[in-house]
Design a protein around this motif. Sequence first.
Motif, PDB file in Angstrom:
ATOM      1  N   VAL A 316       3.638 -10.232  -5.792  1.00 43.49           N
ATOM      2  CA  VAL A 316       4.652  -9.643  -4.926  1.00 43.49           C
ATOM      3  C   VAL A 316       4.867 -10.573  -3.726  1.00 43.49           C
ATOM      4  O   VAL A 316       4.171 -11.583  -3.561  1.00 43.49           O
ATOM      5  CB  VAL A 316       4.241  -8.232  -4.458  1.00 43.49           C
ATOM      6  CG1 VAL A 316       3.878  -7.357  -5.644  1.00 43.49           C
ATOM      7  CG2 VAL A 316       3.080  -8.285  -3.462  1.00 43.49           C
ATOM      8  N   SER A 317       5.806 -10.234  -2.869  1.00 42.92           N
ATOM      9  CA  SER A 317       6.172 -11.076  -1.734  1.00 42.92           C
ATOM     10  C   SER A 317       4.974 -11.369  -0.826  1.00 42.92           C
ATOM     11  O   SER A 317       4.154 -10.481  -0.544  1.00 42.92           O
ATOM     12  CB  SER A 317       7.267 -10.373  -0.925  1.00 42.92           C
ATOM     13  OG  SER A 317       7.616 -11.119   0.219  1.00 42.92           O
ATOM     14  N   ASN A 318       4.868 -12.621  -0.369  1.00 39.20           N
ATOM     15  CA  ASN A 318       3.831 -13.061   0.572  1.00 39.20           C
ATOM     16  C   ASN A 318       2.413 -12.831   0.051  1.00 39.20           C
ATOM     17  O   ASN A 318       1.486 -12.557   0.816  1.00 39.20           O
ATOM     18  CB  ASN A 318       4.007 -12.363   1.930  1.00 39.20           C
ATOM     19  CG  ASN A 318       5.333 -12.702   2.579  1.00 39.20           C
ATOM     20  OD1 ASN A 318       5.720 -13.859   2.651  1.00 39.20           O
ATOM     21  ND2 ASN A 318       6.048 -11.679   3.022  1.00 39.20           N
ATOM     22  N   THR A 319       2.263 -12.940  -1.255  1.00 37.85           N
ATOM     23  CA  THR A 319       0.968 -12.741  -1.912  1.00 37.85           C
ATOM     24  C   THR A 319       0.715 -13.908  -2.867  1.00 37.85           C
ATOM     25  O   THR A 319       1.645 -14.398  -3.503  1.00 37.85           O
ATOM     26  CB  THR A 319       0.960 -11.414  -2.693  1.00 37.85           C
ATOM     27  OG1 THR A 319       1.191 -10.342  -1.772  1.00 37.85           O
ATOM     28  CG2 THR A 319      -0.357 -11.180  -3.413  1.00 37.85           C
ATOM     29  N   GLN A 320      -0.538 -14.347  -2.940  1.00 39.14           N
ATOM     30  CA  GLN A 320      -0.899 -15.441  -3.836  1.00 39.14           C
ATOM     31  C   GLN A 320      -1.961 -14.958  -4.828  1.00 39.14           C
ATOM     32  O   GLN A 320      -2.877 -14.219  -4.462  1.00 39.14           O
ATOM     33  CB  GLN A 320      -1.456 -16.641  -3.059  1.00 39.14           C
ATOM     34  CG  GLN A 320      -0.474 -17.285  -2.090  1.00 39.14           C
ATOM     35  CD  GLN A 320      -0.414 -16.563  -0.760  1.00 39.14           C
ATOM     36  OE1 GLN A 320      -1.452 -16.258  -0.178  1.00 39.14           O
ATOM     37  NE2 GLN A 320       0.784 -16.296  -0.261  1.00 39.14           N
ATOM     38  N   LEU A 321      -1.812 -15.389  -6.073  1.00 40.33           N
ATOM     39  CA  LEU A 321      -2.758 -15.046  -7.134  1.00 40.33           C
ATOM     40  C   LEU A 321      -3.425 -16.315  -7.644  1.00 40.33           C
ATOM     41  O   LEU A 321      -2.762 -17.329  -7.870  1.00 40.33           O
ATOM     42  CB  LEU A 321      -2.037 -14.350  -8.288  1.00 40.33           C
ATOM     43  CG  LEU A 321      -1.208 -13.109  -7.932  1.00 40.33           C
ATOM     44  CD1 LEU A 321      -0.507 -12.572  -9.183  1.00 40.33           C
ATOM     45  CD2 LEU A 321      -2.078 -12.026  -7.308  1.00 40.33           C
ATOM     46  N   GLY A 342      -4.727 -13.476  -2.467  1.00 44.53           N
ATOM     47  CA  GLY A 342      -4.611 -13.824  -1.065  1.00 44.53           C
ATOM     48  C   GLY A 342      -3.259 -13.429  -0.515  1.00 44.53           C
ATOM     49  O   GLY A 342      -2.364 -13.013  -1.256  1.00 44.53           O
ATOM     50  N   GLY A 343      -3.091 -13.539   0.802  1.00 48.26           N
ATOM     51  CA  GLY A 343      -1.791 -13.284   1.409  1.00 48.26           C
ATOM     52  C   GLY A 343      -1.788 -12.169   2.433  1.00 48.26           C
ATOM     53  O   GLY A 343      -2.817 -11.625   2.825  1.00 48.26           O
ATOM     54  N   THR A 344      -0.586 -11.813   2.825  1.00 55.14           N
ATOM     55  CA  THR A 344      -0.358 -10.846   3.908  1.00 55.14           C
ATOM     56  C   THR A 344      -0.963  -9.483   3.622  1.00 55.14           C
ATOM     57  O   THR A 344      -1.369  -8.769   4.540  1.00 55.14           O
ATOM     58  CB  THR A 344       1.161 -10.691   4.144  1.00 55.14           C
ATOM     59  OG1 THR A 344       1.708 -11.961   4.464  1.00 55.14           O
ATOM     60  CG2 THR A 344       1.455  -9.720   5.270  1.00 55.14           C
ATOM     61  N   ASP A 363     -13.277 -17.229   2.320  1.00 53.46           N
ATOM     62  CA  ASP A 363     -12.313 -18.229   2.792  1.00 53.46           C
ATOM     63  C   ASP A 363     -11.586 -18.828   1.597  1.00 53.46           C
ATOM     64  O   ASP A 363     -12.194 -19.097   0.552  1.00 53.46           O
ATOM     65  CB  ASP A 363     -13.029 -19.337   3.570  1.00 53.46           C
ATOM     66  CG  ASP A 363     -13.554 -18.858   4.910  1.00 53.46           C
ATOM     67  OD1 ASP A 363     -13.010 -17.869   5.442  1.00 53.46           O
ATOM     68  OD2 ASP A 363     -14.522 -19.457   5.425  1.00 53.46           O
ATOM     69  N   ASN A 364     -10.296 -19.040   1.749  1.00 53.76           N
ATOM     70  CA  ASN A 364      -9.477 -19.580   0.671  1.00 53.76           C
ATOM     71  C   ASN A 364      -9.780 -21.070   0.473  1.00 53.76           C
ATOM     72  O   ASN A 364      -9.476 -21.878   1.339  1.00 53.76           O
ATOM     73  CB  ASN A 364      -7.995 -19.392   1.012  1.00 53.76           C
ATOM     74  CG  ASN A 364      -7.072 -19.802  -0.114  1.00 53.76           C
ATOM     75  OD1 ASN A 364      -7.500 -20.394  -1.111  1.00 53.76           O
ATOM     76  ND2 ASN A 364      -5.797 -19.509   0.038  1.00 53.76           N
ATOM     77  N   GLU A 368      -4.945 -21.746   3.448  1.00 52.34           N
ATOM     78  CA  GLU A 368      -5.300 -20.965   4.619  1.00 52.34           C
ATOM     79  C   GLU A 368      -5.623 -19.523   4.248  1.00 52.34           C
ATOM     80  O   GLU A 368      -5.284 -19.043   3.178  1.00 52.34           O
ATOM     81  CB  GLU A 368      -4.143 -20.988   5.623  1.00 52.34           C
ATOM     82  CG  GLU A 368      -3.804 -22.380   6.161  1.00 52.34           C
ATOM     83  CD  GLU A 368      -2.654 -22.334   7.142  1.00 52.34           C
ATOM     84  OE1 GLU A 368      -2.030 -21.261   7.279  1.00 52.34           O
ATOM     85  OE2 GLU A 368      -2.374 -23.379   7.765  1.00 52.34           O
ATOM     86  N   GLY A 369      -6.285 -18.831   5.197  1.00 53.51           N
ATOM     87  CA  GLY A 369      -6.547 -17.410   5.024  1.00 53.51           C
ATOM     88  C   GLY A 369      -7.749 -17.107   4.155  1.00 53.51           C
ATOM     89  O   GLY A 369      -8.634 -17.939   3.948  1.00 53.51           O
ATOM     90  N   ARG A 370      -7.740 -15.890   3.611  1.00 56.13           N
ATOM     91  CA  ARG A 370      -8.859 -15.409   2.796  1.00 56.13           C
ATOM     92  C   ARG A 370      -8.380 -15.046   1.391  1.00 56.13           C
ATOM     93  O   ARG A 370      -7.189 -14.894   1.148  1.00 56.13           O
ATOM     94  CB  ARG A 370      -9.494 -14.175   3.443  1.00 56.13           C
ATOM     95  CG  ARG A 370     -10.015 -14.357   4.860  1.00 56.13           C
ATOM     96  CD  ARG A 370     -10.430 -13.002   5.417  1.00 56.13           C
ATOM     97  NE  ARG A 370      -9.303 -12.073   5.409  1.00 56.13           N
ATOM     98  CZ  ARG A 370      -9.426 -10.753   5.250  1.00 56.13           C
ATOM     99  NH1 ARG A 370     -10.613 -10.204   5.060  1.00 56.13           N
ATOM    100  NH2 ARG A 370      -8.356  -9.975   5.265  1.00 56.13           N
TER     101      ARG A 370
END
Length: 393
Positions: A316-321, A342-344, A363-364, A368-370
């Motif tokens: 979905v939007s602003n999400t990474q798999l 990951g993502g928002t 940590d990703n 960036e991010g988790r």
Amino acid sequence: IDLFKEQAEQQPEAIALIFEEEEMTYKELDERSNQLARYLMDQGVKTEDLIGVCLERSFEMITALLGILKAGAAYVPIDANYPQERISTILKDAGINVLLTKEAYSKNLRDAKANLIELDSQWSKISEFKKEAFNYPGSPNHLAYVIYTSGSTGKPKGVCISHQALANQISWFKEQFAVNAEDRILNKTPYTFDASVWEIFVPLISGSILVLAPRDILLNLQLLTKTIQECQISRLQLVPALLGKLLKENEFSECSSLKMLFCGGDILSPDLVQQVKEAGDIPLINLYGPTETTIQASFHQIEIEDRSCIPIGRAVSNTQLYIINKQVEAQPVGVPGELYIGGTQLARGYLNRPDLTAEKFIDNPFGEGRLYKTGDLARWLPDGNIEFLGRID
């Protein structure tokens, strides 16, 4: 909150809620939740406070959720039919100091070390507060809700979701599936499960009508069908098992108002997809997402399927798999691995469980991010979709 406020200003006299024989407009819902928010702040409620809600589906329940969010606090849903031990565990773990309920349920909550606010018997006092809108006192990073997992794999965990994560999810859903004021959406999922969150908030930010299902609707297929028919439900979410029962009893063919059907919570089989097509060929969307990633993390709109499985789709939007092996390396197409997200929409973590949060939210290594470790086994398909293969354990 701003998204709902916008709808209330644009169409104040439009119907927002239907429950049994009653209706409530956007203006009425907005004003009542404003009054409740001001009352809560007068009681000392501040941003990031966790406010318990022990109610069944009703106008009071929706007013409570909106009022809590408008006050800058986060809601913690508690099923009024939970065993006393589970209620006590959640209240203690979340440190609930304020609990919204009704007079009928208060007798089972007397042991709660919290300020019990009965929304029915105390409404005359709450209604003395101003109805006018006011600015949300929090920020996008503040909590919106904490939903406790079932505890089937151990101690129940409180999953902490922010306004930013929630807004991303419901805004994506509204845009992706073109939800608008012509729609009627049924909330039948108990609000202690995160699938209820989109059922409740997507219609309220879209100008749609939110229809609150009768309490026992999941136990009565005829009542479910009757509600869909009489309330002209256009978009509906079902777990595959319940969808299968409707199809088996030939109830599904009676639901002529349905424009779109969503499935989630379990594996959707090709056989069930074929049965849906034969029963009416309604657009069918397969949804996937752990509570820790704010309702849906991926989706797949099913068209012509000649597969042995139905994919859980794309992000979905602003999400990474990511699909990762034990060496924390990305897996190539077709090779199974653990699904990371990951993502928002990632949860802040688990309430009062820093060790478990650190274990599951890492940590990703790719940016960036988790990332959240789902514990689910999956693989990339050649067309860019993801196939769900089961649990790693």
